[in-house]
Motif scaffolding. Structure first.
Motif, PDB file in Angstrom:
ATOM      1  N   SER A 106       0.826  -1.199   0.000  1.00 14.78           N
ATOM      2  CA  SER A 106       0.000   0.000   0.000  1.00 14.78           C
ATOM      3  C   SER A 106       0.868   1.260   0.000  1.00 14.78           C
ATOM      4  O   SER A 106       1.769   1.406   0.845  1.00 14.78           O
ATOM      5  CB  SER A 106      -0.908  -0.001   1.227  1.00 14.78           C
ATOM      6  OG  SER A 106      -1.439   1.288   1.462  1.00 14.78           O
ATOM      7  N   LEU A 107       0.564   2.171  -0.910  1.00 11.32           N
ATOM      8  CA  LEU A 107       1.298   3.437  -0.942  1.00 11.32           C
ATOM      9  C   LEU A 107       0.971   4.295   0.277  1.00 11.32           C
ATOM     10  O   LEU A 107       1.844   4.997   0.805  1.00 11.32           O
ATOM     11  CB  LEU A 107       0.960   4.205  -2.225  1.00 11.32           C
ATOM     12  CG  LEU A 107       1.484   3.604  -3.533  1.00 11.32           C
ATOM     13  CD1 LEU A 107       1.002   4.421  -4.719  1.00 11.32           C
ATOM     14  CD2 LEU A 107       3.009   3.532  -3.532  1.00 11.32           C
ATOM     15  N   LEU A 108      -0.274   4.244   0.737  1.00 15.78           N
ATOM     16  CA  LEU A 108      -0.653   5.027   1.918  1.00 15.78           C
ATOM     17  C   LEU A 108       0.071   4.517   3.157  1.00 15.78           C
ATOM     18  O   LEU A 108       0.549   5.302   3.986  1.00 15.78           O
ATOM     19  CB  LEU A 108      -2.173   4.968   2.119  1.00 15.78           C
ATOM     20  CG  LEU A 108      -3.012   5.727   1.083  1.00 15.78           C
ATOM     21  CD1 LEU A 108      -4.497   5.540   1.367  1.00 15.78           C
ATOM     22  CD2 LEU A 108      -2.644   7.214   1.084  1.00 15.78           C
ATOM     23  N   GLN A 109       0.144   3.204   3.306  1.00 18.06           N
ATOM     24  CA  GLN A 109       0.871   2.640   4.433  1.00 18.06           C
ATOM     25  C   GLN A 109       2.343   3.010   4.347  1.00 18.06           C
ATOM     26  O   GLN A 109       2.971   3.380   5.352  1.00 18.06           O
ATOM     27  CB  GLN A 109       0.720   1.117   4.466  1.00 18.06           C
ATOM     28  CG  GLN A 109       1.433   0.472   5.675  1.00 18.06           C
ATOM     29  CD  GLN A 109       1.502  -1.047   5.575  1.00 18.06           C
ATOM     30  OE1 GLN A 109       1.271  -1.619   4.502  1.00 18.06           O
ATOM     31  NE2 GLN A 109       1.826  -1.702   6.674  1.00 18.06           N
ATOM     32  N   LEU A 110       2.901   2.931   3.152  1.00 15.18           N
ATOM     33  CA  LEU A 110       4.312   3.249   2.965  1.00 15.18           C
ATOM     34  C   LEU A 110       4.580   4.716   3.288  1.00 15.18           C
ATOM     35  O   LEU A 110       5.598   5.051   3.914  1.00 15.18           O
ATOM     36  CB  LEU A 110       4.724   2.939   1.532  1.00 15.18           C
ATOM     37  CG  LEU A 110       6.216   3.032   1.208  1.00 15.18           C
ATOM     38  CD1 LEU A 110       7.011   2.027   2.038  1.00 15.18           C
ATOM     39  CD2 LEU A 110       6.460   2.785  -0.285  1.00 15.18           C
ATOM     40  N   ALA A 111       3.681   5.591   2.905  1.00 15.66           N
ATOM     41  CA  ALA A 111       3.837   7.021   3.191  1.00 15.66           C
ATOM     42  C   ALA A 111       3.926   7.271   4.684  1.00 15.66           C
ATOM     43  O   ALA A 111       4.745   8.075   5.153  1.00 15.66           O
ATOM     44  CB  ALA A 111       2.673   7.794   2.584  1.00 15.66           C
ATOM     45  N   ALA A 112       3.077   6.574   5.461  1.00 20.41           N
ATOM     46  CA  ALA A 112       3.087   6.754   6.910  1.00 20.41           C
ATOM     47  C   ALA A 112       4.359   6.202   7.535  1.00 20.41           C
ATOM     48  O   ALA A 112       4.982   6.833   8.401  1.00 20.41           O
ATOM     49  CB  ALA A 112       1.852   6.076   7.514  1.00 20.41           C
ATOM     50  N   ILE A 113       4.776   5.015   7.089  1.00 18.80           N
ATOM     51  CA  ILE A 113       5.963   4.372   7.665  1.00 18.80           C
ATOM     52  C   ILE A 113       7.215   5.190   7.380  1.00 18.80           C
ATOM     53  O   ILE A 113       8.086   5.369   8.249  1.00 18.80           O
ATOM     54  CB  ILE A 113       6.127   2.946   7.101  1.00 18.80           C
ATOM     55  CG1 ILE A 113       4.947   2.061   7.512  1.00 18.80           C
ATOM     56  CG2 ILE A 113       7.433   2.326   7.588  1.00 18.80           C
ATOM     57  CD1 ILE A 113       4.920   0.723   6.782  1.00 18.80           C
ATOM     58  N   LEU A 114       7.331   5.689   6.160  1.00 20.52           N
ATOM     59  CA  LEU A 114       8.531   6.418   5.754  1.00 20.52           C
ATOM     60  C   LEU A 114       8.481   7.901   6.112  1.00 20.52           C
ATOM     61  O   LEU A 114       9.447   8.621   5.880  1.00 20.52           O
ATOM     62  CB  LEU A 114       8.735   6.290   4.237  1.00 20.52           C
ATOM     63  CG  LEU A 114       8.927   4.876   3.659  1.00 20.52           C
ATOM     64  CD1 LEU A 114       9.135   4.952   2.156  1.00 20.52           C
ATOM     65  CD2 LEU A 114      10.093   4.167   4.325  1.00 20.52           C
ATOM     66  N   ASP A 115       7.346   8.342   6.685  1.00 19.67           N
ATOM     67  CA  ASP A 115       7.155   9.760   6.979  1.00 19.67           C
ATOM     68  C   ASP A 115       7.408  10.579   5.722  1.00 19.67           C
ATOM     69  O   ASP A 115       8.231  11.507   5.688  1.00 19.67           O
ATOM     70  CB  ASP A 115       8.080  10.212   8.117  1.00 19.67           C
ATOM     71  CG  ASP A 115       7.730  11.619   8.610  1.00 19.67           C
ATOM     72  OD1 ASP A 115       6.586  12.066   8.360  1.00 19.67           O
ATOM     73  OD2 ASP A 115       8.608  12.262   9.220  1.00 19.67           O
ATOM     74  N   CYS A 116       6.685  10.216   4.678  1.00 22.17           N
ATOM     75  CA  CYS A 116       6.848  10.843   3.361  1.00 22.17           C
ATOM     76  C   CYS A 116       5.500  11.413   2.921  1.00 22.17           C
ATOM     77  O   CYS A 116       4.731  10.746   2.220  1.00 22.17           O
ATOM     78  CB  CYS A 116       7.362   9.803   2.366  1.00 22.17           C
ATOM     79  SG  CYS A 116       7.700  10.453   0.721  1.00 22.17           S
ATOM     80  N   PRO A 117       5.154  12.640   3.347  1.00 20.58           N
ATOM     81  CA  PRO A 117       3.836  13.212   3.049  1.00 20.58           C
ATOM     82  C   PRO A 117       3.517  13.265   1.558  1.00 20.58           C
ATOM     83  O   PRO A 117       2.362  13.093   1.162  1.00 20.58           O
ATOM     84  CB  PRO A 117       3.919  14.615   3.641  1.00 20.58           C
ATOM     85  CG  PRO A 117       4.996  14.525   4.685  1.00 20.58           C
ATOM     86  CD  PRO A 117       5.979  13.539   4.164  1.00 20.58           C
TER      87      PRO A 117
END
Length: 380
Positions: free
Chosen positions: A256-267
């Motif tokens: 999931s791109l949304l999950q990845l965004a949260a994990i990597l702190d990449c808004p």
């Protein structure tokens, strides 16, 4: 008892594809007698993939011909051919990887052999099959990778085609030949009848691509596009690929791109949805590549792995072999001709009844078993 103990394999093949099939049979207990041309032997004896050799033969020859016997015979000579046919009369399996037409000239083709030995399972590897416009073309691994489309799938979009870093066509064809031979041996156990097994390097590499080829064939002929950044699979969207970090590399599989965004702190990644993963693959990958370079591989793994996101470090062989996970596999073995001539290589990757299939017996010297085999089998 290993599962193939009691079976006799006569191996007329050389180089990689055929010998890799008989190697696996030897690992599983079959007796493999390698037929070699006097004086020169299997050309793989001199096929160096580095400057490393052992006792006069390449390390490649040692690794792929361990646990076999060597019988020297000139197949173009009546006496040599008669001796080999006498061995075949006792054989369960015969293997070769000559170009189409050559084995017939030698008088060792399937029709001749099966007439003498109806129970024999006869396996052969060609480059491109026995017929068709490419039948006589050299069946060499790099050439097959290139013609099959495999090399064209690799690398980024703006790179030229990239071949695999190993002889994948040879090794897959050898594995397929071994599978076919074992299937025929099972059938023989039921019917008493032998059979002919044919594989080619090209067919094996096409089968290797079945996942992406099937997609192409059922998607209106739409040709897959390699991504311009961090390509790893022509049909998969972002983030699938390998990315540089501050001190190494990080592999990211599908997720999931949304999950990845949260994990990597990449808004910035939160702006993309699931359909964008493919449609805007290059844009997403370029943005991820810039973000991941800011921290070390260990930093990212400490966040991704606890969250269950599919990822991995990218190891070199030295790092892999220092890891406890590699030690747990017990993947290496020492083989040798004698106490003086030894080398380390990989073991058979198959376990039977929880047992590792290891053997200390190395590759034979050219013709070293010829006289003993003549006496044992009463050969002419």
């Amino acid at each position: 008892m290993r599962p193939l103990e009691g079976l006799l394999v006569i191996d007329l093949s050389q180089f990689l594809s055929g010998p890799s099939a008989s190697l696996r049979m030897a690992d599983m207990g079959a007796r493999v007698i390698k037929i070699e041309k006097p004086e020169t032997g299997d050309l793989c004896r001199d096929l160096y993939i580095s400057n490393l050799e052992l006792d006069g033969d390449s390390t490649l020859f040692h690794s792929i011909n361990r646990n076999k016997e060597s019988f020297a015979a000139d197949l173009k000579d009546d006496a040599g051919r008669a001796a080999v046919l006498a061995l075949i009369d006792r054989a369960d399996v015969v293997l070769h990887n000559f170009r189409p037409g050559v084995i017939e000239k030698l008088g060792l083709d399937y029709e001749t052999v099966s007439a003498r030995r109806p129970r024999v399972v006869y396996g052969e590897i060609s480059g491109y099959g026995r017929s068709g416009p490419w039948a006589k073309k050299p069946g060499q691994d790099l050439l097959v990778q290139s013609l099959s489309g495999l090399a064209w799938l690799n690398g980024d979009a703006e790179q030229p085609p990239v071949p695999f870093g190993l002889a994948v066509a040879d090794l897959y064809a050898g594995a397929h030949l071994c599978q076919g031979v074992l299937a025929c041996l099972v059938r023989r156990g039921i019917t008493g009848r032998g059979g002919r097994v044919e594989v080619s390097l090209l067919e094996s590499v096409l089968d290797l691509q079945f996942e992406v080829l099937t997609t192409y064939l059922n998607d209106g002929g739409k040709v897959p596009q390699r991504s311009r950044h961090n390509n790893a699979h022509a049909y998969l969207g972002a983030p699938y690929g390998i990315y540089a970090t501050q001190d190494g590399y990080l592999a990211l599989a599908m997720g999931s791109l949304l999950q990845l965004a949260a994990i990597l702190d990449c808004p910035a990644l939160k702006l993309y949805s699931a359909p964008d993963a493919f449609d805007q693959r290059d844009e997403i990958k370029a943005m991820l590549a810039e973000h991941l370079r800011r921290q070390t591989t260990a930093y990212w793994l400490e966040r991704l792995e606890p969250a269950g996101y599919w990822c991995a470090d990218v190891f070199t062989w030295p790092r892999l072999m220092e890891h406890a996970a590699f030690d747990a596999l017990d993947m290496l073995q020492t083989v040798g001709r004698d106490e003086r001539v030894k080398m380390t290589t990989t073991r058979c990757p198959i376990r039977i009844d929880e047992e590792l299939l290891k053997s200390e017996r190395g590759a034979p010297r050219l013709g070293e078993d010829t006289e003993a085999l003549r006496r044992e089998f009463g050969l002419p």
